[in-house]
Design a protein around this motif. Sequence first.
Motif, PDB file in Angstrom:
ATOM      1  N   THR A   1       0.833  -1.210   0.000  1.00 19.19           N
ATOM      2  CA  THR A   1       0.000   0.000   0.000  1.00 19.19           C
ATOM      3  C   THR A   1       0.866   1.257   0.000  1.00 19.19           C
ATOM      4  O   THR A   1       0.575   2.235  -0.707  1.00 19.19           O
ATOM      5  CB  THR A   1      -0.929   0.001   1.228  1.00 19.19           C
ATOM      6  OG1 THR A   1      -1.751  -1.164   1.195  1.00 19.19           O
ATOM      7  CG2 THR A   1      -1.816   1.239   1.257  1.00 19.19           C
TER       8      THR A   1
ATOM      9  N   LYS B   1       2.194   1.821  -3.525  1.00 22.65           N
ATOM     10  CA  LYS B   1       1.149   2.293  -4.442  1.00 22.65           C
ATOM     11  C   LYS B   1       0.798   3.755  -4.170  1.00 22.65           C
ATOM     12  O   LYS B   1       0.613   4.540  -5.099  1.00 22.65           O
ATOM     13  CB  LYS B   1      -0.105   1.407  -4.322  1.00 22.65           C
ATOM     14  CG  LYS B   1       0.075   0.028  -4.932  1.00 22.65           C
ATOM     15  CD  LYS B   1      -1.235  -0.753  -5.033  1.00 22.65           C
ATOM     16  CE  LYS B   1      -1.730  -1.197  -3.689  1.00 22.65           C
ATOM     17  NZ  LYS B   1      -2.909  -2.082  -3.807  1.00 22.65           N
TER      18      LYS B   1
ATOM     19  N   TYR C   1      -0.219   4.720  -7.826  1.00 26.38           N
ATOM     20  CA  TYR C   1      -0.822   3.583  -8.516  1.00 26.38           C
ATOM     21  C   TYR C   1      -2.247   3.351  -8.009  1.00 26.38           C
ATOM     22  O   TYR C   1      -2.512   3.482  -6.808  1.00 26.38           O
ATOM     23  CB  TYR C   1      -0.013   2.312  -8.276  1.00 26.38           C
ATOM     24  CG  TYR C   1       1.386   2.311  -8.855  1.00 26.38           C
ATOM     25  CD1 TYR C   1       1.737   3.141  -9.927  1.00 26.38           C
ATOM     26  CD2 TYR C   1       2.363   1.477  -8.329  1.00 26.38           C
ATOM     27  CE1 TYR C   1       3.028   3.115 -10.451  1.00 26.38           C
ATOM     28  CE2 TYR C   1       3.655   1.453  -8.846  1.00 26.38           C
ATOM     29  CZ  TYR C   1       3.986   2.278  -9.906  1.00 26.38           C
ATOM     30  OH  TYR C   1       5.253   2.254 -10.418  1.00 26.38           O
ATOM     31  N   GLU C   2      -3.135   2.976  -8.926  1.00 28.81           N
ATOM     32  CA  GLU C   2      -4.521   2.718  -8.542  1.00 28.81           C
ATOM     33  C   GLU C   2      -4.743   1.281  -8.099  1.00 28.81           C
ATOM     34  O   GLU C   2      -5.637   0.999  -7.319  1.00 28.81           O
ATOM     35  CB  GLU C   2      -5.468   3.062  -9.702  1.00 28.81           C
ATOM     36  CG  GLU C   2      -5.539   4.563  -9.991  1.00 28.81           C
ATOM     37  CD  GLU C   2      -6.563   4.893 -11.044  1.00 28.81           C
ATOM     38  OE1 GLU C   2      -7.312   3.977 -11.470  1.00 28.81           O
ATOM     39  OE2 GLU C   2      -6.618   6.060 -11.465  1.00 28.81           O
ATOM     40  N   SER C   3      -3.969   0.336  -8.624  1.00 31.52           N
ATOM     41  CA  SER C   3      -4.158  -1.078  -8.277  1.00 31.52           C
ATOM     42  C   SER C   3      -2.833  -1.813  -8.330  1.00 31.52           C
ATOM     43  O   SER C   3      -1.811  -1.270  -8.800  1.00 31.52           O
ATOM     44  CB  SER C   3      -5.153  -1.753  -9.236  1.00 31.52           C
ATOM     45  OG  SER C   3      -4.523  -2.050 -10.472  1.00 31.52           O
ATOM     46  N   ASP C   4      -2.854  -3.076  -7.881  1.00 28.41           N
ATOM     47  CA  ASP C   4      -1.648  -3.913  -7.913  1.00 28.41           C
ATOM     48  C   ASP C   4      -1.129  -4.095  -9.337  1.00 28.41           C
ATOM     49  O   ASP C   4       0.078  -4.303  -9.544  1.00 28.41           O
ATOM     50  CB  ASP C   4      -1.945  -5.292  -7.313  1.00 28.41           C
ATOM     51  CG  ASP C   4      -2.216  -5.246  -5.815  1.00 28.41           C
ATOM     52  OD1 ASP C   4      -2.217  -4.128  -5.247  1.00 28.41           O
ATOM     53  OD2 ASP C   4      -2.468  -6.311  -5.225  1.00 28.41           O
TER      54      ASP C   4
ATOM     55  N   ASP D   1      -0.686  -1.989 -11.551  1.00 29.19           N
ATOM     56  CA  ASP D   1       0.184  -0.884 -11.961  1.00 29.19           C
ATOM     57  C   ASP D   1       1.623  -1.070 -11.481  1.00 29.19           C
ATOM     58  O   ASP D   1       2.536  -0.389 -11.959  1.00 29.19           O
ATOM     59  CB  ASP D   1      -0.354   0.449 -11.409  1.00 29.19           C
ATOM     60  CG  ASP D   1      -1.723   0.804 -11.965  1.00 29.19           C
ATOM     61  OD1 ASP D   1      -1.960   0.521 -13.154  1.00 29.19           O
ATOM     62  OD2 ASP D   1      -2.553   1.342 -11.206  1.00 29.19           O
ATOM     63  N   ILE D   2       1.835  -1.958 -10.534  1.00 27.02           N
ATOM     64  CA  ILE D   2       3.176  -2.159  -9.968  1.00 27.02           C
ATOM     65  C   ILE D   2       4.063  -2.823 -11.025  1.00 27.02           C
ATOM     66  O   ILE D   2       3.678  -3.796 -11.668  1.00 27.02           O
ATOM     67  CB  ILE D   2       3.111  -3.027  -8.701  1.00 27.02           C
ATOM     68  CG1 ILE D   2       2.212  -2.359  -7.642  1.00 27.02           C
ATOM     69  CG2 ILE D   2       4.507  -3.236  -8.123  1.00 27.02           C
ATOM     70  CD1 ILE D   2       1.950  -3.221  -6.430  1.00 27.02           C
TER      71      ILE D   2
ATOM     72  N   ASP E   1       9.624  -2.429  -9.507  1.00 25.69           N
ATOM     73  CA  ASP E   1       9.076  -2.190  -8.163  1.00 25.69           C
ATOM     74  C   ASP E   1       9.159  -3.452  -7.311  1.00 25.69           C
ATOM     75  O   ASP E   1       9.566  -3.409  -6.147  1.00 25.69           O
ATOM     76  CB  ASP E   1       7.613  -1.741  -8.244  1.00 25.69           C
ATOM     77  CG  ASP E   1       7.434  -0.360  -8.842  1.00 25.69           C
ATOM     78  OD1 ASP E   1       8.329   0.481  -8.673  1.00 25.69           O
ATOM     79  OD2 ASP E   1       6.387  -0.124  -9.485  1.00 25.69           O
TER      80      ASP E   1
END
Length: 458
Positions: free
Chosen positions: A157, A160, A165-168, A170-171, A175
């Motif tokens: 979290t 992000k 980032y909006e969600s996992d 995007d990682i 990263d």
Amino acid sequence: MKKYVYMFSEGNEMMRDLLGGKGANLAAMVNLGLPVPQGFTVTTEACNEYYADGKIINDEMKKQIDDCLERLEKLADKKLGGLDNPLLVSVRSGAKFSMPGMMDTILNLGLNDETVDVIAKQTGNRRFAFDSYRRFIQMYSDVVCEVDKELFEAKLTELKTAKGYESDLDITADDFENTIIPQYKEIFKTQLGRDFPQEAKEQLMGAILAVFRSWNNDRAIIYRNLNGISHDLGTAVNVQQMVFGNMGDDSGTGVLFTRNAANGDNHIYGEYLINAQGEDVVAGIRTPQKIAKLEEDMPEIYKQLVTIVKGLEKHYKDMQDCEFTVENGKLYILQTRNGKRTGKAALKIAVDLVHEGLINKYEAMTRVEPDQISQLLHPNFTSAALAAAEVLIEGLPASPGAGAGKVYLTAEKVHEQAVAGEKVILVRHETSPEDIQGMVDCEGILTSTGGMTSHAAV
């Protein structure tokens, strides 16, 4: 000499006492020629001997596990911990009677600092490899070593939030490789005073021990008490070659019922996620798509899936709950079991199966449990009350009935207030099996993520 470990191909669906429900059904599907990842089952007898011997796995069990692992490696043409073609496995519980989410699972076992690089090069998908490794570190730390999983979630979290980032999804691979995984390994070392285990066979034995141990965790005991299941049965352990739903947009994972588990209607009912692993669906971590959309996204896969699961329904003569994964456009069935259902659905499905000639009237009567009849008496809103109500928000109605009470945000607080005579609603971001006591005590559950087939709903 007692046989403690069976390859899937050595078992059959009549061996539920020994192989557990999941192991027996995996054996049946392998024998039916269905696309099931290969593996082996450590028996319920082995679990009971583990407890009788003071929570140790004896030398004969270890030898048989090693022998079956070698056989699996030959079938897969891969080696656990190998640097040429690494084998990764899942390690899952499987008691005689289905206990969804109550015992433990470890995915992606066999990953370490070396095999993750090999898999990244083999697949050409570095993000997939390092995403799988961070998942494994978190799951192994939580399940095997009892490190609080919230410590890991907080780091995810934090990243992000820092990067917007909006969600996992995007990682990035960088990263995971350069930030998340080093942080996860540091959490492990700080909490336990040692480095995260790199030897794959050490990982495997730790996972098997953890699944045996989970037979007597608090949530499993509560569940067995609620459902009248004996505490003496033990759980089997299923070690199965991993297939990956998180390899890109031609991969995914899902859960489906061959009939609607809420009302009994005869249509495929379920959910799936593209580019995800199974725990993302059943744990309610992400809100999935309806299974009907899979027909648009992957029409050939959907057609094959429907054919297989309807065939399983006819084979078992009951509504099935199936888990599946699509890896690079290839379908795999991970498990099947008789599906949990509401009282309303139980009645309709039993009657429909008689009309379809799959069971007789006597069998239909035995399919409806007394507690399912009581479900039909759950409070509900009248049409007039619904028409007059101010709707604040709409969601997915995962379970029948209506509930009202004060909102509490932890299972512990719900239990405390329910014991004091309060009517309470459990509100969570997502539920986990650890919340079961609060789920039992509350009038209703509201989550902000998850779907109709996550563990909380089931």
